[in-house]
Write a protein that holds these residues in place. Structure first.
Motif, PDB file in Angstrom:
ATOM      1  N   GLU A 180       0.824  -1.206   0.000  1.00 34.34           N
ATOM      2  CA  GLU A 180       0.000   0.000   0.000  1.00 34.34           C
ATOM      3  C   GLU A 180       0.865   1.265   0.000  1.00 34.34           C
ATOM      4  O   GLU A 180       0.572   2.237  -0.718  1.00 34.34           O
ATOM      5  CB  GLU A 180      -0.927  -0.007   1.219  1.00 34.34           C
TER       6      GLU A 180
ATOM      7  N   ARG B 138       3.849   1.691  -1.252  1.00 30.66           N
ATOM      8  CA  ARG B 138       4.468   1.901  -2.560  1.00 30.66           C
ATOM      9  C   ARG B 138       3.439   2.305  -3.609  1.00 30.66           C
ATOM     10  O   ARG B 138       3.740   3.110  -4.498  1.00 30.66           O
ATOM     11  CB  ARG B 138       5.246   0.650  -2.963  1.00 30.66           C
ATOM     12  N   ALA B 139       2.223   1.766  -3.515  1.00 29.41           N
ATOM     13  CA  ALA B 139       1.178   2.158  -4.456  1.00 29.41           C
ATOM     14  C   ALA B 139       0.824   3.637  -4.280  1.00 29.41           C
ATOM     15  O   ALA B 139       0.695   4.386  -5.259  1.00 29.41           O
ATOM     16  CB  ALA B 139      -0.058   1.283  -4.267  1.00 29.41           C
ATOM     17  N   ILE B 140       0.690   4.067  -3.023  1.00 31.98           N
ATOM     18  CA  ILE B 140       0.343   5.469  -2.756  1.00 31.98           C
ATOM     19  C   ILE B 140       1.478   6.392  -3.162  1.00 31.98           C
ATOM     20  O   ILE B 140       1.255   7.442  -3.791  1.00 31.98           O
ATOM     21  CB  ILE B 140      -0.032   5.640  -1.277  1.00 31.98           C
TER      22      ILE B 140
ATOM     23  N   GLY C 253       3.503   5.892  -5.424  1.00 30.01           N
ATOM     24  CA  GLY C 253       3.547   5.883  -6.888  1.00 30.01           C
ATOM     25  C   GLY C 253       2.442   6.694  -7.537  1.00 30.01           C
ATOM     26  O   GLY C 253       2.375   6.774  -8.766  1.00 30.01           O
TER      27      GLY C 253
ATOM     28  N   ALA D 258      -1.062   6.300  -6.929  1.00 24.05           N
ATOM     29  CA  ALA D 258      -2.342   5.621  -7.136  1.00 24.05           C
ATOM     30  C   ALA D 258      -3.498   6.495  -6.671  1.00 24.05           C
ATOM     31  O   ALA D 258      -3.443   7.109  -5.600  1.00 24.05           O
ATOM     32  CB  ALA D 258      -2.349   4.292  -6.387  1.00 24.05           C
ATOM     33  N   ARG D 259      -4.549   6.550  -7.471  1.00 21.84           N
ATOM     34  CA  ARG D 259      -5.718   7.349  -7.154  1.00 21.84           C
ATOM     35  C   ARG D 259      -6.462   6.722  -5.980  1.00 21.84           C
ATOM     36  O   ARG D 259      -6.704   5.527  -5.943  1.00 21.84           O
ATOM     37  CB  ARG D 259      -6.630   7.451  -8.369  1.00 21.84           C
ATOM     38  N   ARG D 260      -6.849   7.545  -5.001  1.00 16.21           N
ATOM     39  CA  ARG D 260      -7.546   7.032  -3.838  1.00 16.21           C
ATOM     40  C   ARG D 260      -8.849   7.778  -3.542  1.00 16.21           C
ATOM     41  O   ARG D 260      -9.506   7.487  -2.554  1.00 16.21           O
ATOM     42  CB  ARG D 260      -6.628   7.112  -2.610  1.00 16.21           C
TER      43      ARG D 260
ATOM     44  N   ALA E 152      -4.625  11.327  -5.905  1.00 17.58           N
ATOM     45  CA  ALA E 152      -3.717  10.589  -5.036  1.00 17.58           C
ATOM     46  C   ALA E 152      -3.726  11.155  -3.619  1.00 17.58           C
ATOM     47  O   ALA E 152      -4.182  12.274  -3.368  1.00 17.58           O
ATOM     48  CB  ALA E 152      -2.303  10.632  -5.612  1.00 17.58           C
TER      49      ALA E 152
ATOM     50  N   SER F  51       3.714  14.011  -3.106  1.00 17.61           N
ATOM     51  CA  SER F  51       4.636  13.159  -3.839  1.00 17.61           C
ATOM     52  C   SER F  51       5.997  13.172  -3.138  1.00 17.61           C
ATOM     53  O   SER F  51       6.541  14.241  -2.875  1.00 17.61           O
ATOM     54  CB  SER F  51       4.810  13.654  -5.271  1.00 17.61           C
TER      55      SER F  51
END
Length: 288
Positions: free
Chosen positions: A127, A129-131, A133, A135-137, A142, A146
């Motif tokens: 999770e 690494r996805a965030i 990177g 990832a839309r949440r 995002a 960043s």
């Protein structure tokens, strides 16, 4: 071998000004990293908060959680935001060290189950690494911010069990040994390197040691008092850590030489006291 130093953030009674002076002095001396230990039920500072304070008074030194008990931070999105914020505010200096944890009182206090914590940690890493990177949440996109570092902060995992070492080789950028001494480090590092090769990782494995130190005329008493209290929940382990601690100048020099010979990439020297004299004596030993 790089040499970093811990902040005295788990030494009872350490003041905010003492931590800031320690951070400034450590950077000026040339230590590679500032590190914090992780624990909930103890009179200590939160690791990410302490590193945020250190980030404000430094500009070069790496900032490492060594380690943060991530299952106690159950919300992966919030942890991802906290870590990315520190990485951004520090100019990309964060190394996020994580482990599953082993003290029941920490989990009880956090109202988090201990069972399944290793699998939970794996889901958290994914999770994070996805965030990081992007990832839309949600509606706004995002989580953000960043991180400065591409892909997010470097992740370092701890643990000496076969499952923990396999997990670190598969998911992390580096592995850190606990404070049990050179033999404990060497055995764990060998297992980690083997697991890294089995996972067919292409970059060289990075291994780190957490090592406690105490210097000066009262070094033995300082180490015994601090480590016996900090690891009081497990007296046999407290004695193991005390035997492995670098107490006194001669033992410190010997420990550093042995760690380097064992292929340690970085040692993080955790203090047993918060007096700035400890850091200055360490600077004299390490940098001459």
């Amino acid at each position: 071998m790089e040499i970093g130093v811990g902040l005295p953030s788990t030494v009872r009674g350490a003041s905010g000004p003492a931590l800031l002076a320690w951070a400034r002095t450590a950077e000026q001396a040339g230590f590679s990293s500032l590190a914090t230990l992780g624990r909930l039920v103890y009179d200590s500072y939160d690791g990410l908060v302490a590193l945020s304070a250190a980030a404000a008074v430094t500009s070069r030194v790496r900032l490492a959680t060594a380690i943060l008990l991530s299952p106690l931070h159950g919300n992966g999105a919030v942890l991802a935001k906290q870590a990315a914020s520190l990485d951004r505010l520090s100019g990309g200096r964060l190394v996020l060290g994580l482990a599953a944890g082993s003290r029941p009182d920490d989990f009880t206090a956090a109202d988090v189950p201990m069972k399944g914590r290793g699998a939970f940690l794996e889901r958290q890493v994914a999770e994070l690494r996805a965030i990081w990177g992007g990832a839309r949440r949600g509606f706004a996109g995002a989580v953000g911010p960043s991180p400065v570092q591409s892909g997010g902060p470097s992740i370092m995992l701890g643990g000496h069990s076969p499952r923990a070492i396999e997990r670190a080789a598969r998911l992390a950028d580096s592995w850190i040994s606990g404070g049990g001494g050179v033999e404990m480090f060497a055995g764990g590092a060998a297992a980690f390197r083997a697991a890294w090769a089995a996972a067919e990782r292409v970059t060289p494995p990075r291994v780190v040691s957490l090592t406690y130190f105490a210097l000066g005329p009262h070094a033995a008493d300082l180490a015994d008092r601090y480590l016996s209290e900090y690891y009081g929940f497990a007296p046999p382990y407290a004695q193991l850590v005390l035997r492995g601690a670098a107490v006194g100048e001669a033992k410190l020099k010997e420990t550093l030489a042995r760690l380097e010979a064992a292929g340690c990439d970085e040692v993080l020297l955790a203090p047993c006291g918060d007096g700035l004299d400890q850091l200055k004596e360490l600077q004299d030993v390490v940098f001459g």
